[in-house]
Design a protein around this motif. Structure first.
Motif, mmCIF file in Angstrom:
data_model
loop_
_atom_site.group_PDB
_atom_site.id
_atom_site.type_symbol
_atom_site.label_atom_id
_atom_site.label_comp_id
_atom_site.label_asym_id
_atom_site.label_seq_id
_atom_site.Cartn_x
_atom_site.Cartn_y
_atom_site.Cartn_z
ATOM 1 N N ASP A 273 0.788 -1.228 0.000
ATOM 2 C CA ASP A 273 0.000 0.000 0.000
ATOM 3 C C ASP A 273 0.824 1.284 0.000
ATOM 4 O O ASP A 273 0.536 2.216 -0.766
ATOM 5 N N ALA A 274 1.853 1.366 0.858
ATOM 6 C CA ALA A 274 2.629 2.607 0.925
ATOM 7 C C ALA A 274 3.381 2.864 -0.378
ATOM 8 O O ALA A 274 3.518 4.014 -0.808
ATOM 9 N N VAL A 275 3.868 1.805 -1.003
ATOM 10 C CA VAL A 275 4.561 1.956 -2.282
ATOM 11 C C VAL A 275 3.578 2.412 -3.359
ATOM 12 O O VAL A 275 3.866 3.299 -4.171
ATOM 13 N N ALA A 276 2.395 1.819 -3.354
ATOM 14 C CA ALA A 276 1.372 2.214 -4.317
ATOM 15 C C ALA A 276 1.000 3.683 -4.153
ATOM 16 O O ALA A 276 0.851 4.420 -5.130
ATOM 17 N N ALA A 277 0.871 4.133 -2.894
ATOM 18 C CA ALA A 277 0.522 5.527 -2.639
ATOM 19 C C ALA A 277 1.582 6.471 -3.185
ATOM 20 O O ALA A 277 1.265 7.542 -3.713
ATOM 21 N N GLY A 278 2.855 6.080 -3.078
ATOM 22 C CA GLY A 278 3.931 6.921 -3.604
ATOM 23 C C GLY A 278 3.843 7.098 -5.099
ATOM 24 O O GLY A 278 3.989 8.209 -5.617
ATOM 25 N N TYR A 279 3.600 6.019 -5.828
ATOM 26 C CA TYR A 279 3.526 6.105 -7.285
ATOM 27 C C TYR A 279 2.263 6.821 -7.749
ATOM 28 O O TYR A 279 2.294 7.641 -8.670
ATOM 29 N N VAL A 280 1.147 6.500 -7.112
ATOM 30 C CA VAL A 280 -0.101 7.170 -7.500
ATOM 31 C C VAL A 280 -0.043 8.654 -7.170
ATOM 32 O O VAL A 280 -0.573 9.499 -7.898
ATOM 33 N N GLY A 281 0.648 9.013 -6.087
ATOM 34 C CA GLY A 281 0.761 10.413 -5.694
ATOM 35 C C GLY A 281 1.547 11.264 -6.663
ATOM 36 O O GLY A 281 1.431 12.488 -6.650
ATOM 37 N N THR A 282 2.362 10.639 -7.508
ATOM 38 C CA THR A 282 3.167 11.405 -8.474
ATOM 39 C C THR A 282 2.833 11.051 -9.926
ATOM 40 O O THR A 282 3.499 11.527 -10.833
ATOM 41 N N ASN A 283 1.828 10.214 -10.131
ATOM 42 C CA ASN A 283 1.402 9.852 -11.484
ATOM 43 C C ASN A 283 -0.112 9.924 -11.556
ATOM 44 O O ASN A 283 -0.823 9.031 -11.053
ATOM 45 N N ALA A 284 -0.629 10.973 -12.158
ATOM 46 C CA ALA A 284 -2.064 11.205 -12.185
ATOM 47 C C ALA A 284 -2.822 10.162 -12.986
ATOM 48 O O ALA A 284 -4.043 10.029 -12.837
ATOM 49 N N ASP A 285 -2.115 9.386 -13.826
ATOM 50 C CA ASP A 285 -2.796 8.387 -14.646
ATOM 51 C C ASP A 285 -2.865 7.027 -13.967
ATOM 52 O O ASP A 285 -3.348 6.064 -14.571
ATOM 53 N N LEU A 286 -2.403 6.925 -12.711
ATOM 54 C CA LEU A 286 -2.441 5.661 -11.987
ATOM 55 C C LEU A 286 -3.481 5.707 -10.876
ATOM 56 O O LEU A 286 -3.824 6.772 -10.358
ATOM 57 N N HIS A 287 -3.965 4.516 -10.503
ATOM 58 C CA HIS A 287 -4.985 4.387 -9.462
ATOM 59 C C HIS A 287 -4.717 3.094 -8.689
ATOM 60 O O HIS A 287 -4.206 2.128 -9.255
ATOM 61 N N PHE A 288 -5.021 3.081 -7.389
ATOM 62 C CA PHE A 288 -4.869 1.816 -6.660
ATOM 63 C C PHE A 288 -6.068 1.562 -5.770
ATOM 64 O O PHE A 288 -6.744 2.481 -5.308
ATOM 65 N N GLU A 289 -6.324 0.263 -5.556
ATOM 66 C CA GLU A 289 -7.393 -0.190 -4.680
ATOM 67 C C GLU A 289 -6.824 -1.211 -3.707
ATOM 68 O O GLU A 289 -5.980 -2.038 -4.065
ATOM 69 N N MET A 290 -7.301 -1.163 -2.462
ATOM 70 C CA MET A 290 -6.852 -2.105 -1.442
ATOM 71 C C MET A 290 -7.414 -3.507 -1.709
ATOM 72 O O MET A 290 -8.559 -3.658 -2.122
#
Length: 488
Positions: free
Chosen positions: A195-212
């Motif tokens: 989750d924390a890694v996903a948040a980092g990438y999604v936070g700097t890439n507007a075209d990405l999304h993550f779900e738990m």
């Protein structure tokens, strides 16, 4: 005149390779010491997994993160000096088993399969797995991924999350940045990451999304790994319990996770953004120095040993010919990457010497290069007119003097273009050393990718530097060739 120049060149090369080899032997020693108060303990980690561990490339190049802070606190409480050794994630267990490191902290889950090979501490953090996808798809569950292309990190617990999924194409890559690039390049439909890694990438890439993903799916917690029977396990568990009870552990977690999950996605950008590489320019250029040093030592060692092997091949002593033939067959018949990994991981187990990564790489590339150069040098020697050899022997010139002063100088002149090609190949193939965490040019480019979440720009910058280095090398080779021609 030409012979004198060639002799001076050969003597200089031999001296240089001996000095450089000695430097490598002591420049990067990371031996795992026997645990004891005041002694150094070595921590293995894969520094491409922010916020757990990453390289502060814009700063001093130090490895930082949640795991690093926890390890430093424990080491300080126990009276140890902490040394951190980087590696690819899938090589960390091997590093433990070969005693290259004393323990591993790298966001590693304490799975039952891993417990068969190593001991684990108590759990210090429970993470959640997520599905990262492009914003336009936004997969919300594993059921929606059936029949899709899924990416996971090689050697991670995310492999077990997707292991039982039928009719699904699984892609396993060593580094998280490579997974994200594969996602953006439409090579995979989704990536399973923490989750924390996903948040980092999604936070700097507007075209990405993550779900738990539900907590019961792949829910092992993170723990510290030790070699079987290590006395450090009980010691670390005692400090971990104290950190949990006095709030120290939670304070470190809050430090590294307080802003990661709240980060706002950056605005989408088009094209390339090299401006973000400016803070990392010095870090990348220092990798150029490591690449050049490694290539220089490998090329010199390969040339000297290759010349000796070539003399073995034309020798009248049968055992020398057999040895050189078998040696060449083995090193040309097996992959260079395999030779590198064998030297790096097998030497500590077989001989009890924790060989430094840079020295292991220099040996592997030098030994491999010598196998190819021995044939090239042998061809150059045989191409020298036989009349010169016969004349030298008729004049009573000793064989060694004849080879060093008459035959080899002419052979080197004839094969100089082939020698340059081998140096160029070594320079480019040096990128393989990044798999054992030698901080060369490509390794540092990968670190920058992990820190900035940029996919192309660090690789393009590294490629441009490699290209410039090759141009400089070939230009110097042409100058040397003209110098040798003028000395005729």
């Amino acid at each position: 005149m030409r012979n004198q120049f060639a002799r001076r060149l050969i003597v200089s090369l031999v001296c240089a390779v001996l000095l450089a080899g000695c430097w490598l032997a002591f420049a990067e020693r990371t031996e795992a010491a026997e645990p004891g108060p005041g002694k150094t303990i070595v921590m293995g980690t894969s520094p491409d997994y922010p916020p757990y561990e990453s390289v502060d490339a814009a700063g001093g190049g130090e490895i930082v993160g949640l795991d690093i802070d926890i390890a430093k606190h424990i080491a300080d409480k126990l009276g140890y000096k902490l040394q951190i050794a980087g590696s690819d994630f899938d090589g960390l267990i091997a590093a433990l088993q070969s005693r290259r490191v004393d323990f591993v902290m790298s966001g590693m889950s304490a799975t039952e399969e891993r417990r068969k090979s190593v001991d684990f501490s108590d759990i210090y953090y429970n993470a959640r797995n997520t599905i990262v996808s492009l914003e336009k798809f936004s997969y919300a569950s594993l059921d929606e991924l059936k029949g899709k292309r899924i990416g996971v990190q090689l050697g991670s617990t995310q492999e077990s999350v997707v292991a039982d999924m039928k009719d699904t194409q699984i892609t396993k890559l060593s580094k998280i940045p490579d997974l994200m690039q594969s996602l953006k390049a439409d090579r995979i439909d989704a990536a399973i990451v923490e989750d924390a890694v996903a948040a980092g990438y999604v936070g700097t890439n507007a075209d990405l999304h993550f779900e738990m993903i539900p907590a019961e799916v792949g829910g092992e917690g993170y723990a510290i790994a030790f070699p079987k029977g290590s006395p450090l396990t009980a010691e670390f568990n005692g400090v971990l319990r104290d950190m949990k009870s006095d709030g120290t552990l939670q304070a470190i977690i809050d430090k590294w996770f307080g802003t990661e999950k709240d980060a706002e996605p950056s605005a989408a950008t088009s094209g390339l953004n090299f401006k973000r590489l400016e803070p990392y320019a010095g870090y990348l250029l220092r990798g150029t120095y490591v690449t050049l040093l490694f290539t220089f030592v490998s090329a010199l060692f390969g040339f000297v040993w290759g010349a000796i092997l070539s003399l073995f091949k034309i020798s009248n002593v049968a055992p020398l010919r057999w040895f050189s033939t078998v040696y060449t067959s083995v090193f040309r018949g097996t992959p260079l990457l395999l030779q590198l990994l064998l030297i790096y991981y097998a030497v500590p187990q077989l001989f009890g010497y924790t060989i430094p990564a840079l020295l292991a790489a220099g040996l592997a590339f030098g030994l491999n290069s010598a196998a190819y150069l021995s044939e090239t040098i042998r061809g150059g020697i045989l191409a020298v007119d036989k009349g010169q050899r016969e004349a030298a022997l008729a004049l009573g010139i000793p064989y060694r003097t004849m080879m060093a002063s008459i035959i080899l100088p002419q052979a080197i002149k004839n094969i100089l273009p082939a020698l340059v090609n081998e140096c160029v190949a070594l320079l480019k193939e040096s990128s393989l050393v990044s798999v054992i965490a030698v901080a060369d040019l490509l390794f540092r480019a990968s670190v920058i990718r992990a820190n900035t979440f940029l996919a192309f720009e660090p690789l393009i910058a590294a490629g441009a530097i490699y290209y410039v280095l090759v141009l400089i090398l070939t230009s110097l080779a042409r100058l040397l060739e003209r110098r040798m021609r003028r000395s005729d």
